[in-house]
Design a protein around this motif. Structure first.
Motif, mmCIF file in Angstrom:
data_model
loop_
_atom_site.group_PDB
_atom_site.id
_atom_site.type_symbol
_atom_site.label_atom_id
_atom_site.label_comp_id
_atom_site.label_asym_id
_atom_site.label_seq_id
_atom_site.Cartn_x
_atom_site.Cartn_y
_atom_site.Cartn_z
ATOM 1 N N ILE A 69 0.825 -1.219 0.000
ATOM 2 C CA ILE A 69 0.000 0.000 0.000
ATOM 3 C C ILE A 69 0.860 1.269 0.000
ATOM 4 C CG2 ILE A 69 -1.767 1.288 1.304
ATOM 5 C CD1 ILE A 69 -2.893 -1.466 2.183
ATOM 6 N N PHE A 71 -3.680 7.722 -3.857
ATOM 7 C CA PHE A 71 -3.580 9.129 -3.442
ATOM 8 C C PHE A 71 -2.131 9.627 -3.406
ATOM 9 C CE2 PHE A 71 -5.174 12.345 -0.102
ATOM 10 C CZ PHE A 71 -5.609 13.197 -1.089
ATOM 11 N N CYS A 84 -10.103 6.630 5.081
ATOM 12 C CA CYS A 84 -8.907 5.820 4.835
ATOM 13 C C CYS A 84 -8.467 5.180 6.138
ATOM 14 C CB CYS A 84 -7.777 6.705 4.301
ATOM 15 S SG CYS A 84 -6.223 5.781 4.143
ATOM 16 N N MET A 101 -7.803 10.625 7.416
ATOM 17 C CA MET A 101 -9.209 10.969 7.130
ATOM 18 C C MET A 101 -9.983 9.688 7.453
ATOM 19 S SD MET A 101 -8.959 11.300 3.010
ATOM 20 C CE MET A 101 -8.506 9.914 1.964
HETATM 21 S S1 SF4 Z 1 -8.087 4.720 1.086
HETATM 22 FE FE1 SF4 Z 1 -7.384 6.343 -0.322
HETATM 23 S S2 SF4 Z 1 -5.803 7.452 0.802
HETATM 24 FE FE2 SF4 Z 1 -6.124 5.495 1.866
HETATM 25 S S3 SF4 Z 1 -4.607 4.090 1.018
HETATM 26 FE FE3 SF4 Z 1 -6.479 3.830 -0.186
HETATM 27 S S4 SF4 Z 1 -6.253 5.285 -1.896
HETATM 28 FE FE4 SF4 Z 1 -4.750 5.843 -0.349
#
Ligand code: SF4
Length: 495
Positions: free
Chosen positions: A189, A252, A399, A405
């Motif tokens: 990730i 992101f 997230c 967030m």
């Molecule tokens: S939820 Fe959005 S910010 Fe969080 S790891 Fe996945 S893409 Fe990235």
């Protein structure tokens, strides 16, 4: 604007040279990934550690020599942090600063990671059940679990962590025998790259390739998802411990987190961002045609604004400028600080916007408060129409993997559709880049990216369950991070 998780760096000088220079500059180059605290851990027959709160300080001359003298050794790890777990008092920031050291059965392991642990409550319970206090932020929990697991052997211990810890973790670790190793969660990730000097005598890990560049090291590869890479006295050992049928690199990172001059998955971030801008130009040509000028939010949207300008031929004026020494990234701040910081951070050259219809390119809208502040400033400067072109698609879900967030209620894109968001921030229109355009520009496939905050489809099981439970619960206004709510992360969900 958003908080980032963290940045890590680790290096080993096989020629015996002092590692501190590499660690220091590796952190300076990655300070954008964490402003709350920084830390160094080196090994010279024993551990040497220094951590503190705030930005990595500018040190030179005698002070630099003192730090270098204390942080001796030819191998070490370093970390900049923005916490997405634990509380935010100064004392906590210091206590939670990494690298951390955990011991088990006579062995000590230094640990620093970028990411966030989703099943942290469950892991904490397991630690408590085995007699440990289980206290601390997610880094402390993972660090302890790692130390215990590695007691049975490095490879099997790290594999155990990869199979039992849910979340994002790109970690660099230092053993008390001077061995340096790094590993990445099976979905990969968060980023983690490897580099080396021309003669191969210095090898390093860095969250972003800019940490290698600044040190004159060349990028050689990424640490693969589910892989461990060890630098020890015999050289380099690599092993893919866990392999999944998909990966989930954080989408992101491309829009916001990474520096434009970093390379992610083989592509420079700036070129991906330029494509974002071109895509916006193609998709929303009608808006471009009725506008007078393109503006960009400094600095993460500048490459996209350039791409939009190139695609459409519309003038791009850099009327929004940043006060260079207001260094906080607004997303990283407390809500009360965020608006006033963005107000102080962004300056608008007066007299250039009177009666103009402007397109403002920005990377994302998360809570909407910083966008609202900028739109208000533009109106005050005389802009007649303000259209927002947003490179990251509408964020509708929290997230759990290292971006702070972590509730539904804080997300303006969860509460409102495009039209509603525009109204809330005072703009004449908000135009998000469509998801398929975004993914195509990254060069990655849908099954290689995490897009959970946009689609609501989480790449891990507990995260999906937590999001659905939180969304269904009546208290969706709850402000606590979802993965810290014990009623939503109950042990019955553990594997
Ligand atoms: S939820 Fe959005 S910010 Fe969080 S790891 Fe996945 S893409 Fe990235």
């Amino acid at each position: 604007m958003l908080k980032e998780s963290c940045g890590v760096f680790g290096a080993k000088c096989f020629n015996g040279k002092c590692v501190f220079d590499f660690l220091y500059w590796g952190l300076v180059a990655q300070n954008h990934r964490g402003h709350e605290s920084y830390g160094f851990l080196t090994y010279a027959g024993g551990f040497r550690r220094h951590v503190n709160v705030g930005l990595v300080p500018q040190i030179f001359g005698e002070r630099y020599s003192r730090w270098r003298g204390f942080l001796q050794g030819s191998v070490g790890i370093a970390h900049v942090r923005y916490g997405t777990s634990g509380d935010r008092s100064s004392l906590s920031r210091l206590n939670d600063a990494q690298p951390m050291i955990s011991s088990y059965a006579g062995e000590k392991i230094g640990f620093a990671f970028n990411g966030n642990i989703v099943n942290v409550n469950e892991l904490r319970s397991r630690l408590k059940a085995s007699g440990d206090s289980g206290a601390g932020c997610d880094a402390a929990v993972l660090s302890k679990i790692l130390a215990i697991s590695v007691g049975d052997g490095l490879m099997s211990g790290v594999e155990h962590c990869m199979r039992n810890v849910e979340g994002a973790f790109s970690a660099v670790c230092l053993r008390s025998n001077g061995e340096l190793f790094a590993f990445r969660d099976p979905l990969g990730i968060r980023p983690l790259s490897i580099g080396e000097s021309e003669d191969g005598t210095v090898k390093a890990f860095s969250s972003e390739t800019v940490g290698l560049d600044i040190n004159g090291l060349r990028f050689t590869s990424d640490v693969e998802p589910g892989e461990i890479v060890v630098f020890n006295k015999d050289g380099v050992v690599r092993e893919r411990l866990v392999k999944k049928d998909r990966t989930a690199f954080c989408a992101f990172e491309y829009a916001y987190f990474a520096r434009p001059d970093s390379m992610l998955n083989g592509k420079y971030v700036y070129s991906v961002r330029e494509d974002f801008g071109r895509n916006l130009g193609r998709r929303f040509r009608d808006v471009v045609e009725k506008s007078d000028v393109i503006l960009s939010m400094p600095e993460t949207a500048e490459d996209a604004a350039y791409g939009l300008h190139e695609e459409t031929g519309l003038k791009w004026e850099r009327i929004l400028r940043r006060h260079r020494y207001v260094t906080q990234r607004a997303f990283i701040l407390e809500p009360s600080e965020r608006v006033s910081t963005i107000d102080k951070k962004v300056n608008i050259m007066n007299g250039r916007l009177k009666g103009k219809k402007v397109i403002v390119v920005d990377d994302s809208i998360v809570r909407g408060d910083t966008t609202r502040t900028v739109v208000r400033k533009l109106r005050r400067a005389g802009a007649e129409k303000v259209y927002l072109f947003i490179t990251f698609p509408r964020i509708t879900h929290p997230c759990f993997y290292g971006v702070d967030m972590a509730t539904f209620s804080e997300l303006i894109g969860f509460r409102f559709d495009e039209e509603g968001v525009a109204k809330q921030v005072g703009a004449d229109g908000v135009f998000y880049q469509p998801l398929e355009d975004y993914v195509k520009a990254t060069g990655m496939g849908f099954n290689e990216l995490c897009l959970a905050c946009v689609t609501g489809e989480y790449p891990t099981e507990l995260a999906q369950k937590m999001a659905e439970a939180a969304k269904a619960s009546k208290d969706v206004k709850d402000e606590r991070r979802i993965y810290e709510r014990t009623e939503l992360t109950g042990r019955e969900w553990s594997a």
